[in-house]
Design an enzyme around this catalytic site. Structure first.
Site, short mmCIF file in Angstrom:
data_model
loop_
_atom_site.label_atom_id
_atom_site.label_comp_id
_atom_site.label_asym_id
_atom_site.label_seq_id
_atom_site.Cartn_x
_atom_site.Cartn_y
_atom_site.Cartn_z
N LEU A 139 0.83 -1.21 0.00
CA LEU A 139 0.00 0.00 0.00
C LEU A 139 0.87 1.26 0.00
O LEU A 139 2.06 1.20 0.32
CB LEU A 139 -0.91 -0.04 1.23
CG LEU A 139 -1.88 -1.23 1.20
CD1 LEU A 139 -2.37 -1.58 2.59
CD2 LEU A 139 -3.06 -0.91 0.28
N PRO A 140 0.26 2.42 -0.32
CA PRO A 140 1.09 3.63 -0.46
C PRO A 140 1.82 4.04 0.82
O PRO A 140 3.02 4.28 0.79
CB PRO A 140 0.07 4.70 -0.88
CG PRO A 140 -1.06 3.94 -1.50
CD PRO A 140 -1.12 2.64 -0.76
N THR B 126 6.45 0.72 2.00
CA THR B 126 7.51 1.44 2.71
C THR B 126 6.84 2.38 3.71
O THR B 126 6.15 3.33 3.31
CB THR B 126 8.37 2.26 1.73
OG1 THR B 126 8.88 1.39 0.73
CG2 THR B 126 9.53 2.92 2.47
N LYS C 152 15.33 -0.21 4.53
CA LYS C 152 14.71 0.39 3.33
C LYS C 152 14.86 1.92 3.33
O LYS C 152 15.22 2.53 2.32
CB LYS C 152 13.23 0.00 3.30
CG LYS C 152 12.40 0.67 2.24
CD LYS C 152 12.79 0.24 0.85
CE LYS C 152 12.05 1.05 -0.20
NZ LYS C 152 12.52 0.76 -1.54
N LYS D 52 7.95 10.93 0.14
CA LYS D 52 7.47 10.24 1.34
C LYS D 52 8.63 9.53 2.05
O LYS D 52 8.80 9.65 3.26
CB LYS D 52 6.40 9.21 0.95
CG LYS D 52 5.85 8.44 2.13
CD LYS D 52 5.12 7.17 1.70
CE LYS D 52 6.08 6.08 1.28
NZ LYS D 52 5.49 4.75 1.17
P1 NAD Z 1 0.76 2.60 -6.12
O1 NAD Z 1 0.22 3.91 -5.70
O2 NAD Z 1 1.00 2.31 -7.55
O3 NAD Z 1 -0.21 1.42 -5.58
C1 NAD Z 1 -0.86 1.43 -4.35
C2 NAD Z 1 -2.15 0.64 -4.51
O4 NAD Z 1 -2.81 0.59 -3.24
C3 NAD Z 1 -3.15 1.31 -5.48
O5 NAD Z 1 -3.58 0.36 -6.44
C4 NAD Z 1 -4.29 1.77 -4.59
O6 NAD Z 1 -5.57 1.72 -5.21
C5 NAD Z 1 -4.19 0.75 -3.46
N1 NAD Z 1 -4.83 1.18 -2.22
C6 NAD Z 1 -4.72 2.37 -1.58
N2 NAD Z 1 -5.45 2.36 -0.45
C7 NAD Z 1 -6.04 1.15 -0.38
C8 NAD Z 1 -6.91 0.55 0.55
N3 NAD Z 1 -7.34 1.18 1.63
N4 NAD Z 1 -7.32 -0.71 0.31
C9 NAD Z 1 -6.89 -1.37 -0.80
N5 NAD Z 1 -6.07 -0.86 -1.73
C10 NAD Z 1 -5.65 0.40 -1.51
O7 NAD Z 1 2.10 2.40 -5.27
P2 NAD Z 1 3.32 1.42 -5.59
O8 NAD Z 1 4.26 2.08 -6.50
O9 NAD Z 1 2.77 0.07 -5.93
O10 NAD Z 1 4.04 1.38 -4.15
C11 NAD Z 1 3.48 0.67 -3.06
C12 NAD Z 1 4.46 0.74 -1.91
O11 NAD Z 1 5.71 0.19 -2.31
C13 NAD Z 1 4.74 2.17 -1.41
O12 NAD Z 1 4.85 2.16 -0.01
C14 NAD Z 1 6.06 2.50 -2.08
O13 NAD Z 1 6.79 3.46 -1.33
C15 NAD Z 1 6.73 1.15 -2.09
N6 NAD Z 1 7.73 0.96 -3.17
C16 NAD Z 1 7.47 1.38 -4.44
C17 NAD Z 1 8.44 1.16 -5.43
C18 NAD Z 1 8.22 1.60 -6.87
O14 NAD Z 1 9.19 1.56 -7.64
N7 NAD Z 1 7.01 1.97 -7.27
C19 NAD Z 1 9.64 0.51 -5.12
C20 NAD Z 1 9.84 0.06 -3.82
C21 NAD Z 1 8.87 0.29 -2.84
#
Ligand code: NAD
Length: 297
Positions: free
Chosen positions: A64-65, A95, A170, A245
């Site tokens: 999740l975000p 994260t 991380k 973030k």
């Molecule tokens: P994203 O915004 O693409 O995806 C998040 C998903 O969570 C979305 O599909 C959203 O609809 C869903 N969501 C939000 N609230 C929700 C809820 N209450 N119930 C169900 N679903 C819900 O984000 P991402 O890029 O997939 O990143 C996710 C996590 O991973 C973050 O914490 C980010 O910091 C971490 N991360 C991202 C990357 C990257 O390259 N994108 C790399 C490493 C870590």
């Protein structure tokens, strides 16, 4: 194994797909119906809530975000803890801050569940290829329990120590990443202004002491690395707002132990400026636009 997966965004969707490919049965939930449908088309089962996604499974994964989403999904009325059986581990790969991890672990413990922090490194490419690095915080026993599930989504599964230490690893890694990306952006822009071909400069950095992931895999200058987000208008990849973030997590955590993070604080201001200027959804390598304009804006 039967697994509940919640959060099917840029990272979660390919991670859940890899669980399916490894032969696991996967219940999926996301607020975005389109994201759920894509996984259902690939063989997953749609769930109406985090509670149903966590019912009758052997493991739950959340991606999740930010911390507020993780807390809500865990402990809301329709949350994971309302549906999960005792003894089933909850792996959070988002994260978030180490303090929230500890608070979630305390919420889960009376239900008989371990809450394991397992944030990832490797980006969306690593998520798709199943080559992520997982940084796992929790007891040695729980680490052994979750290793198999994580192995279907990643290549390096590292036990960092007790609950919360996965997030410490991380946050520190992303502190380096945010700083090095700004450094490479600055150097590439200076090189361009001074008249060197960016591809030549990129090649030199990548075989010299300036070499780092921000230069050799994710170079912010368009066209230097064909597969980098910079070459496709900074779309996809790791969003600027997510980097902002993470740097906020680093500076907050640093404050809690009275530890200086001079460069991290400066990098945070750069990404914050981008976000203020409306570039929060672009890949964080677009920080180079604070130095130059490539015509893609
Ligand atoms: P994203 O915004 O693409 O995806 C998040 C998903 O969570 C979305 O599909 C959203 O609809 C869903 N969501 C939000 N609230 C929700 C809820 N209450 N119930 C169900 N679903 C819900 O984000 P991402 O890029 O997939 O990143 C996710 C996590 O991973 C973050 O914490 C980010 O910091 C971490 N991360 C991202 C990357 C990257 O390259 N994108 C790399 C490493 C870590």
């Amino acid at each position: 194994m039967k697994i509940g997966f919640i959060g099917l965004g840029n990272m979660g969707a390919p991670m859940a797909l890899n669980l399916l490919k490894a032969g696991h049965a996967v219940n999926v939930f996301d607020l975005n119906p389109q994201a759920v449908q894509t996984l259902v088309d690939a063989g997953a089962t749609a769930s109406a809530s985090p509670k149903t996604a966590a019912t009758d499974v052997e493991c739950v994964v959340t991606m999740l975000p930010a911390a507020a989403h993780v807390r809500a999904v865990l402990s809301g009325d329709d949350g994971v803890l309302a549906g999960i059986a005792r003894g089933v581990p909850i792996i959070d790969s988002s994260t978030i801050d180490p303090a929230t991890v500890k608070a979630c672990a305390e919420l889960a413990a009376p239900h008989g569940n371990a809450f394991v922090d397992a944030p990832v490194s490797g980006g969306t490419g690593g998520a798709a290829a199943g080559t992520l690095t997982f940084m796992v915080g929790g007891s040695a026993e729980v680490y052994e329990q979750v290793k198999t599930v994580l192995s279907a989504m990643g290549k390096n599964i590292v036990h960092c120590g007790d609950t919360g230490t996965g997030q410490v690893a991380k946050i520190c890694n992303n502190l380096v990443l945010g700083i090095t990306m700004a450094g490479v952006a600055e150097a590439m822009s200076l090189g361009e202004k001074l008249g060197i071909d960016p591809k030549v400069l990129g090649g030199i950095i990548n075989t010299s002491t300036g070499r780092c992931w921000s230069a050799d895999t994710y170079n912010p200058f368009p066209g230097v690395i064909e597969t980098a987000p910079s070459t496709r208008g900074y779309s996809g990849g790791f969003g600027t707002d997510l980097m902002l973030k993470d740097l906020g997590l680093a500076t907050d955590a640093a404050k809690s132990v009275r530890q200086p993070v001079y460069l991290g604080a400066l990098a945070q201001q750069l990404y914050q400026t981008m976000s203020t200027q409306g570039a929060g959804r672009l890949d964080f390598s677009a920080v180079i636009r604070l130095y130059r304009h490539d015509g893609d804006a």
